[in-house]
Design a protein around this motif. Sequence first.
Motif: not given
Lengths: 221, 340
Positions: B273-301
């Motif tokens: 279920e985490q896949t569908y939650e804006p967890v990453l965005y919220e955490t980074m916003r709260d901690t104020g650490v800028p980031f870039i995505i080097l690589q990413g996969t969203v898929s299913r097993l």
Amino acid sequence: MLDWLADVDWSDIWQNTLDTLTMLGGSTLFTLILGLPIGILLYMTRRGQLLEQPVVYWVLSVVVNVLRSVPFIILMILVIPVTKFLVGTSLGVRGTIPPLVIGAAPFFARLVETSLREVDRGVVEAAQSMGASKWQIIRRVLLPEARPGLIAGITITAVTLVGYTAMSGAIGGGGLGDLAIRYGYYRFETTVMIITVIILLILVQILQMIGDRLVRHYSRK
Amino acid sequence: MIKLSGIRKDYQAGRGTITALDTLNLEVGRGEIFGVIGHSGAGKSTLIRTINLLERPTDGTVHIDGIELTALNGRRLQQERSNIGMIFQHFNLLSSATVAENIAFPLSLSKAPRAEIERRVRELVGLVGLEGQENKYPAQLSGGQKQRVGIARALATNPKVLLCDEATSALDPQTTKSILSLLLEINRELGITIVLITHEMAVIRSICDRVAVLDGGRIVESGAVADVFLKPQHPTTREFVAQTEDAADARLIDTDDSKPRDRTRIRVTFVGEQTYEPVLYETMRDTGVPFIILQGTVSRLKETPYGQLVLELKGSGEETERAVLALRNRGLDVEVMDHA
Ligand SMILES: Nc1ncnc2c1ncn2[C@@H]1O[C@H](COP(=O)(O)OP(=O)(O)OP(=O)(O)O)[C@@H](O)[C@H]1O
Ligand SMILES: [Mg+2]
């Protein structure tokens, strides 16, 4: 115009044709009855097969090879005692059947073994995985799957037996071979010999045609 | 359901022996779809053929549903085998029999009554979707249809276990998909335990619950597919994971030597279920650490959604550590790949 045919004794030819057909039918039948189980046994006892029995395979294989390497004409003479024991005489139609069978069965057994070896091992394995017994594998998998090959083998054997029956005329077996030798060789009456050869040729043609048809009918690949 | 203990299989090859399986232990639970993956020659076929004793192990025992198969012989073993269906890479259908006759084959071996056989064949033809093909011969079918016949035949005797030896390796990707979903459907609806072997990770991830990685006759890694797929440990497993097109391509990030010193790379994995939650965005916003995505996969097993991202965080060691901690607190799996 057909004067040269007038002297021909057609009833003699007819009688000998019937004799040849009897010899051919009888010897083919017994060759199949004897050769098929031997061929199956050869296949099954081979190394890596279901009934792996190296000693049995080796013995069977040597016997088959020996019988196959003796020229038929010599084999016929060698087995006269066996023939007499089996059918009471070594002459006539009856007397030729045992040597014909002894000559052709090993040959047919090898053909059976070869066609069984062509059956996909995977199919045998699938049957094993379904709990088939060895007997069921022979009856329900190997023989049906090898059917076209077996029919081709029967055809070759029957055609070979046509040649053998003709040869057996030489030692008083009767039939068309006997006729050809009596007239053509001893009396120089070429006409009869030619007629005989034509009849044998037609016989071979018919056998081959039936065999080919059946093979085509049963081929599913 | 299936238990292999201390299985060893030696083959005589010329003067020497080849050890195809080396003291191998394996347990498969009831109703599970268990995958075995390995390179060519790893011993996969030997392993699956050991389960129904097509190959008798040199050493060790095989239990199916509490019965020790390795203690059985002859008729008893033949009977037990009807509880284990098997399908093959090359289908292994009787070429001289029609579709219906092929499916009926295992039933006729056990001399089931005619009417019963006919009823069951009709049922199975429907199950695998081969209506109207009953009287064709295998040579007249496509690969996918042949495998459907294979599956129907394997299911005819209502087995508890279905063994699949590279069942889709001879098929194109589209057909592979349809056969895999048929297997999944069978597993769900009939509750049959399935063991499948393959050399394709894509097969494992689309339908398996658990997986074992076979290498040189040994199981080098095993576990839930999500664990093995997302955190491969053994080099062989890594290779297989790298095969799947959407797995992170390590080269993209590893060759970059010009990374500034104030950056930290992390690999974030989220499942379900985490896949569908804006967890990453919220955490980074709260901690104020800028980031870039080097690589990413969203898929299913199988049916589970998951995502795996490689991020580069900008900031001091302290700041990034805080961000990592915050992500972990939200339940994400975070692996710090290197420190500045
Ligand atoms: N009947 C046999 N006799 C001798 N060696 C064998 C036999 N069967 C398999 N082997 C050996 O055992 C090892 C494992 O073989 P196996 O067929 O199980 O591999 P696999 O993982 O299924 O490979 P593939 O993906 O190519 O099918 C190989 O080294 C193979 O050469
Ligand atoms: Mg294999």
